[in-house]
Design an enzyme around this catalytic site. Structure first.
Site, PDB file in Angstrom:
ATOM      1  N   GLY A 142       0.836  -1.206   0.000  1.00  0.00           N
ATOM      2  CA  GLY A 142       0.000   0.000   0.000  1.00  0.00           C
ATOM      3  C   GLY A 142       0.862   1.244   0.000  1.00  0.00           C
ATOM      4  N   ASN A 143       0.246   2.373   0.253  1.00  0.00           N
ATOM      5  CA  ASN A 143       1.025   3.607   0.394  1.00  0.00           C
ATOM      6  C   ASN A 143       0.332   4.522   1.402  1.00  0.00           C
ATOM      7  OD1 ASN A 143      -0.800   5.534  -1.072  1.00  0.00           O
ATOM      8  ND2 ASN A 143      -0.389   4.119  -2.764  1.00  0.00           N
ATOM      9  N   TYR A 144       0.954   5.640   1.702  1.00  0.00           N
ATOM     10  CA  TYR A 144       0.489   6.492   2.803  1.00  0.00           C
ATOM     11  C   TYR A 144      -0.640   7.459   2.434  1.00  0.00           C
ATOM     12  CZ  TYR A 144       4.539   5.037   5.566  1.00  0.00           C
ATOM     13  OH  TYR A 144       5.445   4.320   6.276  1.00  0.00           O
TER      14      TYR A 144
END
Ligand code: CTP
Length: 400
Positions: free
Chosen positions: A208-210
């Site tokens: 995922g990412n932030y």
């Protein structure tokens, strides 16, 4: 202008409450659907029976309906409304609204409302002039509410001064004028992608990412408040879209986001690509949970995800507008300009994750907008909701 609009009419306990009956009549005559919310003190001045007969809806005053035990949801009401008009607004309610003291249904609904709020104060001249009232009104103005200044004249106390609630015709006019200018996206369909995507590694893990989704959700809300019908294609985020004209399509992977966007885009006038889409998906997805004890250290092989913005750029019709984002750590303008042309965007919004207060997970952002002619506009660091306004202003300008 008000035909079909949903209006919450908030009534507080003041002599001017009798004028609210007339205001309610004017709203209904203009074609609006009106829900009256009255404070307990308001009921001392005007009866709910009069108000419910004119509005065609039961008047809401309490959190619970005593005889049925049903709960009046201030959150649902806040989402239902296209506008909330508080007339008369007493010094006490103004103070509660300014300070978030949610001890009655009216103030609670105000705190939940996403729509524009109009406040028509009515009180005695000394109460109105008091620094505490003035400070509270100033706070309410700063929160973005519209204050409909009281007029001067003879007051209920027989003293003469400023504090008379503005006449119902003028309150109606203020609301109508707002809708005349404020609904510049009415009739348009806009798609927004927002949030991160998740690429599954095994049934319990993902890449995922932030991205928090805040920028995309702010854009979707700005479009909806200005009258557009919005399709918000959202990756997994912890925030909620809060407007009745936003239809959220929840997706998880980049492929799902791609499929949803490609199917929605032909019916849209514009699309704003805010999502932080994972560039790669896992090729060797493990159908069973990868075990630490038994399995070798896993090797995750990746394959390229579809580029959603580029796919929409390739299918864009004449008259459709496509807006992208570029999050760049280095060579911002050059990289963003390259993306703008490669993906056939109409303009691109450049921001940087390196800069304090900008990019992922913050409430603020600082952006530069670059168009196809190479012209760029730089903006100050500001709240993402105000950044959304700047972006949508540029979008509207280009659509004209
Ligand atoms: N975008 C998209 N689909 C992808 C990747 C990006 O729709 N698979 C969109 C983003 O929503 C954004 C724009 O394309 O509006 C640019 O995203 P960015 O991640 O900066 O660009 P990439 O094309 O992924 O390029 P790079 O990772 O090399 O910077």
């Amino acid at each position: 202008m008000l035909a079909g609009k949903h209006i919450i009419l908030g009534i507080c306990g003041g002599i001017a409450a009798y004028k609210s009956v007339y205001l309610l009549r004017l709203f209904v005559k203009a074609g609006a659907e009106v829900q009256v919310v009255i404070t307990p003190a308001g009921k001392e001045f005007i009866t709910p029976v009069t108000l419910s007969s004119l509005s065609g809806k039961p008047v809401i005053s309490e959190f619970f309906t005593a005889n049925t035990g049903s709960w009046n949801s201030h959150v649902d009401l806040g989402l239902w409304a296209d506008a909330m008009v508080i007339a008369p607004a007493t010094a006490s309610t103004i103070g509660k609204m300014a300070n978030g003291i949610a001890d009655n249904m009216l103030v609670t609904t105000y705190l939940s409302a996403k729509a524009p709020v109009f406040i028509a104060p009515a009180m005695d001249l000394d109460m109105f002039a008091h620094p505490s009232t003035q400070r509270n009104l100033q706070l309410l103005r700063e929160y973005g509410n519209h204050i409909i200044e009281p007029a001067s004249g003879e007051l209920a106390s027989h003293l003469v001064g400023k504090g008379r609630m503005e006449e119902p015709e003028n309150i109606l006019k203020a609301v109508e004028e707002f809708f005349a200018q404020g609904q510049d996206l009415a009739g348009l369909k806009i798609m927004v992608t927002a949030g991160p995507t998740r690429e599954k590694i095994d049934p319990v893990r993902y890449i995922g990412n932030y991205s928090s989704g805040k920028m995309g959700y702010a854009i979707a809300e700005e479009c909806a408040v200005r009258g557009a019908e919005v399709t918000l294609i959202s990756g997994p985020v912890s925030i909620k879209a809060r407007h009745h004209r936003i239809n959220v399509v929840y997706v998880e992977s980049a492929q799902e986001m791609h499929d949803a966007a490609v199917s929605a885009f032909p019916g849209c006038d514009a699309a704003v690509m805010c999502a932080a889409v994972a560039d790669y998906a896992v090729e060797n997805y493990a159908a069973h949970k990868i075990k630490r004890e038994h399995d070798e250290v896993p090797v995750i092989r990746l394959r390229k995800n579809p580029d959603i913005a580029a796919a929409l750029g390739a299918m864009k019709r004449k008259g459709q507008l496509l807006v992208g984002f570029a999050l760049e750590t280095d060579n911002g303008v050059a990289n963003a300009t390259e993306k703008l042309h490669r993906k056939h965007l109409d303009f691109i919004v450049l921001n940087s994750p390196n800069e304090p207060g900008a990019g992922f997970m913050t409430d603020t952002n600082r952006v530069t907008i670059i168009d196809r002619d190479g012209a760029s506009r730089e903006y100050e660091l500001k709240d993402k909701r105000l950044v959304a306004r700047d972006i949508i202003d540029v979008m509207k300008e280009m659509m004209e």
